[in-house]
Design a protein around this motif. Structure first.
Motif, PDB file in Angstrom:
ATOM      1  N   SER A  17     -19.177   0.821 -35.922  1.00  0.00           N
ATOM      2  CA  SER A  17     -19.866   1.735 -34.996  1.00  0.00           C
ATOM      3  C   SER A  17     -19.336   1.587 -33.575  1.00  0.00           C
ATOM      4  N   LYS A  18     -18.920   0.379 -33.220  1.00  0.00           N
ATOM      5  CA  LYS A  18     -18.391   0.123 -31.866  1.00  0.00           C
ATOM      6  C   LYS A  18     -17.140   0.974 -31.585  1.00  0.00           C
ATOM      7  N   ILE A  19     -16.387   1.275 -32.647  1.00  0.00           N
ATOM      8  CA  ILE A  19     -15.153   2.057 -32.472  1.00  0.00           C
ATOM      9  C   ILE A  19     -15.455   3.411 -31.840  1.00  0.00           C
ATOM     10  N   ILE A  20     -16.497   4.084 -32.339  1.00  0.00           N
ATOM     11  CA  ILE A  20     -16.817   5.431 -31.859  1.00  0.00           C
ATOM     12  C   ILE A  20     -17.235   5.377 -30.384  1.00  0.00           C
ATOM     13  N   THR A  21     -17.976   4.328 -30.010  1.00  0.00           N
ATOM     14  CA  THR A  21     -18.342   4.124 -28.602  1.00  0.00           C
ATOM     15  C   THR A  21     -17.088   3.916 -27.757  1.00  0.00           C
ATOM     16  N   ASP A  22     -16.164   3.113 -28.281  1.00  0.00           N
ATOM     17  CA  ASP A  22     -14.919   2.826 -27.550  1.00  0.00           C
ATOM     18  C   ASP A  22     -14.064   4.076 -27.364  1.00  0.00           C
ATOM     19  N   PHE A  23     -14.053   4.959 -28.377  1.00  0.00           N
ATOM     20  CA  PHE A  23     -13.297   6.218 -28.237  1.00  0.00           C
ATOM     21  C   PHE A  23     -13.797   6.998 -27.019  1.00  0.00           C
ATOM     22  N   ALA A  24     -15.120   7.132 -26.927  1.00  0.00           N
ATOM     23  CA  ALA A  24     -15.704   7.882 -25.813  1.00  0.00           C
ATOM     24  C   ALA A  24     -15.375   7.209 -24.480  1.00  0.00           C
ATOM     25  N   GLU A  25     -15.493   5.877 -24.456  1.00  0.00           N
ATOM     26  CA  GLU A  25     -15.159   5.107 -23.243  1.00  0.00           C
ATOM     27  C   GLU A  25     -13.701   5.344 -22.846  1.00  0.00           C
ATOM     28  N   GLY A  26     -12.814   5.328 -23.835  1.00  0.00           N
ATOM     29  CA  GLY A  26     -11.387   5.536 -23.580  1.00  0.00           C
ATOM     30  C   GLY A  26     -11.090   6.912 -23.013  1.00  0.00           C
ATOM     31  N   GLU A  27     -11.746   7.943 -23.561  1.00  0.00           N
ATOM     32  CA  GLU A  27     -11.528   9.313 -23.085  1.00  0.00           C
ATOM     33  C   GLU A  27     -12.009   9.465 -21.639  1.00  0.00           C
ATOM     34  N   VAL A  28     -13.172   8.872 -21.343  1.00  0.00           N
ATOM     35  CA  VAL A  28     -13.705   8.953 -19.979  1.00  0.00           C
ATOM     36  C   VAL A  28     -12.753   8.248 -19.012  1.00  0.00           C
ATOM     37  N   ARG A  29     -12.295   7.050 -19.393  1.00  0.00           N
ATOM     38  CA  ARG A  29     -11.368   6.307 -18.529  1.00  0.00           C
ATOM     39  C   ARG A  29     -10.082   7.094 -18.307  1.00  0.00           C
ATOM     40  N   GLN A  30      -9.577   7.701 -19.393  1.00  0.00           N
ATOM     41  CA  GLN A  30      -8.332   8.469 -19.266  1.00  0.00           C
ATOM     42  C   GLN A  30      -8.529   9.658 -18.332  1.00  0.00           C
ATOM     43  N   GLY A  31      -9.678  10.306 -18.462  1.00  0.00           N
ATOM     44  CA  GLY A  31      -9.972  11.449 -17.600  1.00  0.00           C
ATOM     45  C   GLY A  31     -10.065  11.054 -16.139  1.00  0.00           C
ATOM     46  N   MET A  32     -10.629   9.868 -15.878  1.00  0.00           N
ATOM     47  CA  MET A  32     -10.822   9.416 -14.492  1.00  0.00           C
ATOM     48  C   MET A  32      -9.513   9.025 -13.802  1.00  0.00           C
ATOM     49  N   ILE A  33      -8.505   8.649 -14.604  1.00  0.00           N
ATOM     50  CA  ILE A  33      -7.225   8.238 -13.986  1.00  0.00           C
ATOM     51  C   ILE A  33      -6.110   9.258 -14.251  1.00  0.00           C
ATOM     52  N   SER A  34      -6.514  10.471 -14.632  1.00  0.00           N
ATOM     53  CA  SER A  34      -5.521  11.525 -14.880  1.00  0.00           C
ATOM     54  C   SER A  34      -4.750  11.843 -13.600  1.00  0.00           C
ATOM     55  N   PHE A  35      -3.413  11.884 -13.711  1.00  0.00           N
ATOM     56  CA  PHE A  35      -2.513  12.166 -12.580  1.00  0.00           C
ATOM     57  C   PHE A  35      -2.745  11.207 -11.399  1.00  0.00           C
ATOM     58  N   ASP A  36      -3.201   9.988 -11.682  1.00  0.00           N
ATOM     59  CA  ASP A  36      -3.466   9.011 -10.623  1.00  0.00           C
ATOM     60  C   ASP A  36      -2.296   8.034 -10.495  1.00  0.00           C
ATOM     61  N   CYS A  37      -1.546   8.177  -9.433  1.00  0.00           N
ATOM     62  CA  CYS A  37      -0.350   7.342  -9.236  1.00  0.00           C
ATOM     63  C   CYS A  37      -0.681   5.879  -8.950  1.00  0.00           C
ATOM     64  N   GLN A  38      -1.949   5.596  -8.683  1.00  0.00           N
ATOM     65  CA  GLN A  38      -2.347   4.219  -8.369  1.00  0.00           C
ATOM     66  C   GLN A  38      -2.651   3.397  -9.624  1.00  0.00           C
TER      67      GLN A  38
END
Length: 316
Positions: A133-154
């Motif tokens: 079950s933790k995997i599905i939570t991690d998927f959502a966490e990963g997508e949110v993190r990816q969205g927050m650092i999209s096109f972020d050169c830092q």
């Protein structure tokens, strides 16, 4: 892997049965993904670990079902990934949201997650349920993190690795651990295989990200350079950023033109960034192999080690 060909064939048949739905559109959307095939890396790893840890090389019914569940979860995540990244193709065929629409694709992904949860509950093993079950939570966490650092050169390499864990490595880590839980092995063995899966998953993601830059669209099953288009800044690009101000300007403008993508790929290829990324993947592969070699070497470990090392050799 010849020794598990029968199990993989049966897995493919079972996947189609497991996604049966009364609604024909929902079934068609879900079935489309499994018809496209895939590398079946996760089930293969589960089968090989099961053989490694059982003296009679028997792959139990529970392990076969776990392999099917993890493949359904992985496929569900791809449906949602494709919507978020607006991908036109996956495994060489049109994506679900392209054939139907975003609404149907979201529902198809949700349906697959729901089906996997139902089959997971029917394993009647609370520790496995908690773990998977933790995997599905991690998927959502990963997508949110990816969205927050999209096109972020830092973005740092550490942030990239962390995001890669949530999006890819968590599934392999947790499914490897669940394989051991089903085998009734102790906590130390469970943790060993969790780490094995984590290192394997991170290596797999880094290699995938390299191939996105170096591979051909026909081999990738999706357009080359997709990560750049979607603002997913991966290891080779991160290693190049400090050496090329022009690349940073293109990222700030979010690669407005296709020519920018081609130019960015060429800039990356003309540095040692791809080799540096591959070195990190190699390091994770070696860490994964060390766990098996140091504690679990027997006549059944050869195939698992070969499979592990094969992942790093996907790059020419």
């Amino acid at each position: 892997m010849k020794s598990i060909q029968t199990e993989l064939k049966q897995l493919n048949k079972n996947l189609h049965k497991m996604i049966a739905a009364e609604n024909p559109i929902l079934y068609s959307a879900a079935e489309k993904l499994f018809s496209a095939g895939g590398k079946r890396i996760r089930p293969t790893i589960i089968f090989l670990i099961s053989k490694l840890m059982n003296k009679g090389q028997i792959i139990s019914t529970e392990h076969k079902r776990l392999a099917e569940i993890t493949e359904i979860i992985h496929t569900a995540s791809l449906v949602h990934d494709d919507i978020i990244d607006n991908c036109d193709k996956r495994r060489g065929i049109e994506t679900v949201h392209n054939v139907f629409n975003n609404k149907i694709a979201v529902l198809a992904g949700d349906f697959l997650f729901a089906q996997s949860s139902w089959y997971l509950a029917n394993l009647n093993n609370l520790d496995v349920v908690k773990n998977i079950s933790k995997i599905i939570t991690d998927f959502a966490e990963g997508e949110v993190r990816q969205g927050m650092i999209s096109f972020d050169c830092q973005i740092s390499i550490e942030e990239y690795i962390e995001k890669s864990f949530y999006k890819t490595a968590s599934l392999l880590a947790c499914s490897c651990k669940a394989t051991i839980i089903l085998n009734k092995n102790n906590k130390n063995t469970q943790n060993d295989f969790y780490l094995y899966g984590k290192h394997l998953g991170l290596a797999f993601q880094i290699i995938d990200d390299i191939l996105d830059l170096t591979g051909l669209s026909k081999d990738l099953g999706k357009p080359a350079g997709s990560d750049l288009i979607n603002g997913n800044l991966t290891a080779p690009l991160i290693f190049t950023l400090n050496k090329n101000p022009k690349l940073q300007k293109m990222i700030d403008k979010e690669f407005q033109f296709k020519e920018n993508i081609d130019e960015a790929v060429n800039i990356i290829k003309n540095t040692n960034a791809i080799q540096k990324a591959k070195d990190i993947a190699e390091e994770h592969i070696q860490l994964a192999m060390h766990i098996i070699k140091s504690k679990y070497t027997n006549t059944n470990s050869k195939e698992l080690l070969l499979m592990t090392y094969h992942l790093i050799n996907r790059i020419n």
